[in-house]
Design a protein around this motif. Structure first.
Motif, PDB file in Angstrom:
ATOM      1  N   LEU A 170      53.404  22.181  36.141  1.00 26.33           N
ATOM      2  CA  LEU A 170      52.022  21.675  36.085  1.00 26.33           C
ATOM      3  C   LEU A 170      52.015  20.148  36.120  1.00 26.33           C
ATOM      4  O   LEU A 170      51.570  19.559  37.097  1.00 26.33           O
ATOM      5  N   ARG A 171      52.467  19.509  35.063  1.00 27.96           N
ATOM      6  CA  ARG A 171      52.695  18.057  35.017  1.00 27.96           C
ATOM      7  C   ARG A 171      53.793  17.846  33.995  1.00 27.96           C
ATOM      8  O   ARG A 171      53.952  18.635  33.070  1.00 27.96           O
ATOM      9  N   PHE A 230      52.061  21.673  24.022  1.00 29.62           N
ATOM     10  CA  PHE A 230      51.503  22.778  23.242  1.00 29.62           C
ATOM     11  C   PHE A 230      52.578  23.616  22.558  1.00 29.62           C
ATOM     12  O   PHE A 230      52.294  24.687  22.036  1.00 29.62           O
ATOM     13  N   GLU A 256      50.925  13.005  27.242  1.00 32.43           N
ATOM     14  CA  GLU A 256      50.170  14.252  27.415  1.00 32.43           C
ATOM     15  C   GLU A 256      49.558  14.701  26.080  1.00 32.43           C
ATOM     16  O   GLU A 256      48.481  15.294  26.052  1.00 32.43           O
ATOM     17  N   HIS A 279      48.454  12.796  23.889  1.00 32.38           N
ATOM     18  CA  HIS A 279      47.488  11.753  23.513  1.00 32.38           C
ATOM     19  C   HIS A 279      47.904  11.002  22.246  1.00 32.38           C
ATOM     20  O   HIS A 279      47.058  10.451  21.549  1.00 32.38           O
ATOM     21  N   GLY A 320      47.156   6.572  28.342  1.00 33.28           N
ATOM     22  CA  GLY A 320      47.639   6.507  29.719  1.00 33.28           C
ATOM     23  C   GLY A 320      48.446   7.723  30.099  1.00 33.28           C
ATOM     24  O   GLY A 320      48.452   8.739  29.400  1.00 33.28           O
ATOM     25  N   ALA A 321      49.144   7.623  31.248  1.00 30.62           N
ATOM     26  CA  ALA A 321      49.920   8.756  31.758  1.00 30.62           C
ATOM     27  C   ALA A 321      51.014   8.239  32.676  1.00 30.62           C
ATOM     28  O   ALA A 321      50.998   7.073  33.087  1.00 30.62           O
ATOM     29  N   VAL A 379      52.998   9.039  36.247  1.00 31.50           N
ATOM     30  CA  VAL A 379      52.852   9.800  37.489  1.00 31.50           C
ATOM     31  C   VAL A 379      53.982   9.450  38.453  1.00 31.50           C
ATOM     32  O   VAL A 379      54.845   8.614  38.152  1.00 31.50           O
ATOM     33  N   ARG A 380      53.974  10.122  39.606  1.00 33.64           N
ATOM     34  CA  ARG A 380      55.027   9.997  40.613  1.00 33.64           C
ATOM     35  C   ARG A 380      55.332   8.533  40.946  1.00 33.64           C
ATOM     36  O   ARG A 380      54.419   7.739  41.147  1.00 33.64           O
ATOM     37  N   ALA A 400      55.925   5.176  42.758  1.00 28.80           N
ATOM     38  CA  ALA A 400      55.221   4.706  43.947  1.00 28.80           C
ATOM     39  C   ALA A 400      56.071   4.894  45.199  1.00 28.80           C
ATOM     40  O   ALA A 400      55.555   5.172  46.277  1.00 28.80           O
ATOM     41  N   LEU A 408      58.101   7.267  45.759  1.00 29.02           N
ATOM     42  CA  LEU A 408      58.364   8.706  45.905  1.00 29.02           C
ATOM     43  C   LEU A 408      59.837   9.061  45.721  1.00 29.02           C
ATOM     44  O   LEU A 408      60.214  10.223  45.834  1.00 29.02           O
ATOM     45  N   ARG A 434      55.832   6.138  36.752  1.00 26.42           N
ATOM     46  CA  ARG A 434      54.852   5.077  37.029  1.00 26.42           C
ATOM     47  C   ARG A 434      53.743   5.156  35.999  1.00 26.42           C
ATOM     48  O   ARG A 434      52.958   6.099  35.984  1.00 26.42           O
ATOM     49  N   VAL A 478      50.338   4.578  34.378  1.00 21.37           N
ATOM     50  CA  VAL A 478      48.977   4.272  34.802  1.00 21.37           C
ATOM     51  C   VAL A 478      48.023   4.488  33.633  1.00 21.37           C
ATOM     52  O   VAL A 478      48.274   5.313  32.748  1.00 21.37           O
TER      53      VAL A 478
END
Lengths: 227, 81
Positions: free
Chosen positions: A59-60, A67, A96, A98, A102-103, A105-106, A108, A110, A148, A150
């Motif tokens: 998922l991410r 959880f 995730e 919290h 922020g978060a 991600v992939r 830049a 790749l 990355r 963000v």
């Protein structure tokens, strides 16, 4: 006085838990294995969330781990002041959950990036960085495909204004993180997350680029002794 | 039984290098006229009952809680007709 007890969490797919436990022992603390499926922090004084690919990054990164039964105990404990650090996948899990804004991600580019990375310690007023000098440059390994950092413009401004950016990439940003952010802390300073790996830079014998990672573990010991 | 579709996309302000890579590949394959591509996720959720307001509210809760990270992603919920 008995040794400080630092919990090291293992999820299915965690990779760096053994290195983290070894680093904890190297500074004279006791490493306490914590299992994702247990609702039990075993009374530890601090928690290390190591890197890897927990739950296969499905998922991410960190989305499912957040959880896990253990996290249901860890999140309120961290909010109440328990020192917690997350590196790489551990950082992703903290975002995730919290516990950090922020978060991640992939990258830049790749590309998965695996290299020795120079970072600057911007904040020493955290449970995990008080052994460093402000502005000190250290070298730690990075190894990630999704690092990355963000956040919204407002969140980013608040991080910068509050001094919550703890580490910044120097001499090249490996993943395109906003403001060259390599690691951040929460408001209270007990929760820290970063993409680089201090637990892989504690012994020269294994080809580590430095032993700068030890500073994280001596910091938490100092923090616990003074607490 | 109803099927509900949840689409999850990175927020517009978040750089999507995967979408960019796809956009760069298209002209090489002979597809012209594309100005940009953004990539996202689609979830197909089959409900045991009808897609009434209560069920859709529940799906939105799923999206908020797990399917999307609303810090970086937007989502839409619709019933497949």
């Amino acid at each position: 006085m008995s040794a400080a007890r630092v919990g090291v969490v293992t999820f299915p797919g965690t990779l760096d838990d053994q290195d983290a436990a070894r680093a904890v022992r190297l500074v004279g603390a006791q490493a306490v294995p914590l299992w994702h499926a247990d609702r039990d922090l075993k009374g530890v004084d601090a928690v290390f969330l190591p890197g890897g690919f927990s739950y296969g990054d499905y998922l991410r990164c960190g989305a499912i781990s957040r959880f896990a039964p253990l996290m249901e105990e860890l999140v309120p404990a961290a909010q109440a002041g328990l020192p917690v650090i997350g590196t790489c996948n551990g950082f992703q899990i903290l975002c995730e959950a919290h516990l950090l804004p922020g978060a991640l991600v992939r990258n830049a580019s790749l590309h998965y990036v695996c290299r020795d990375q120079k970072i600057r310690v911007e904040q020493t007023a955290t449970a995990w960085t008080n052994s460093f000098a402000s502005g000190q440059e250290i070298v730690l390994p990075v190894k990630h495909g999704e690092g990355r950092y963000v956040a919204s413009a407002d969140t980013l401004a608040a991080l910068e204004a509050g001094g919550h950016v703890v580490f910044r990439y120097v001499d090249g940003n490996p993943n395109g993180s906003l403001n060259d952010i390599a690691g951040i802390r929460n408001e209270a300073g007990n929760v820290v997350g970063l993409m680089p790996h201090p637990e892989h830079a504690v012994e020269e014998l294994v080809g580590a680029p430095s032993t700068d990672g030890l500073g994280f573990f001596t910091s938490i010991l100092k923090n616990l002794v003074n607490a | 039984m109803a099927r509900v579709i949840v689409d999850v996309m990175l927020k517009p302000e978040i750089l999507d290098p995967q979408g960019q890579a796809i956009a760069r590949a298209l002209p090489r394959l002979g597809f012209s006229g594309v100005s940009s591509v953004r990539q996202g996720k689609r979830f197909e959720i089959d409900l045991e009952g009808p897609a009434d307001d209560a069920a859709l509210a529940e799906v939105r809760k799923m999206a908020e809680t797990l399917l999307a990270n609303t810090v970086i992603e937007d989502y839409t919920v619709r019933v497949q007709g």
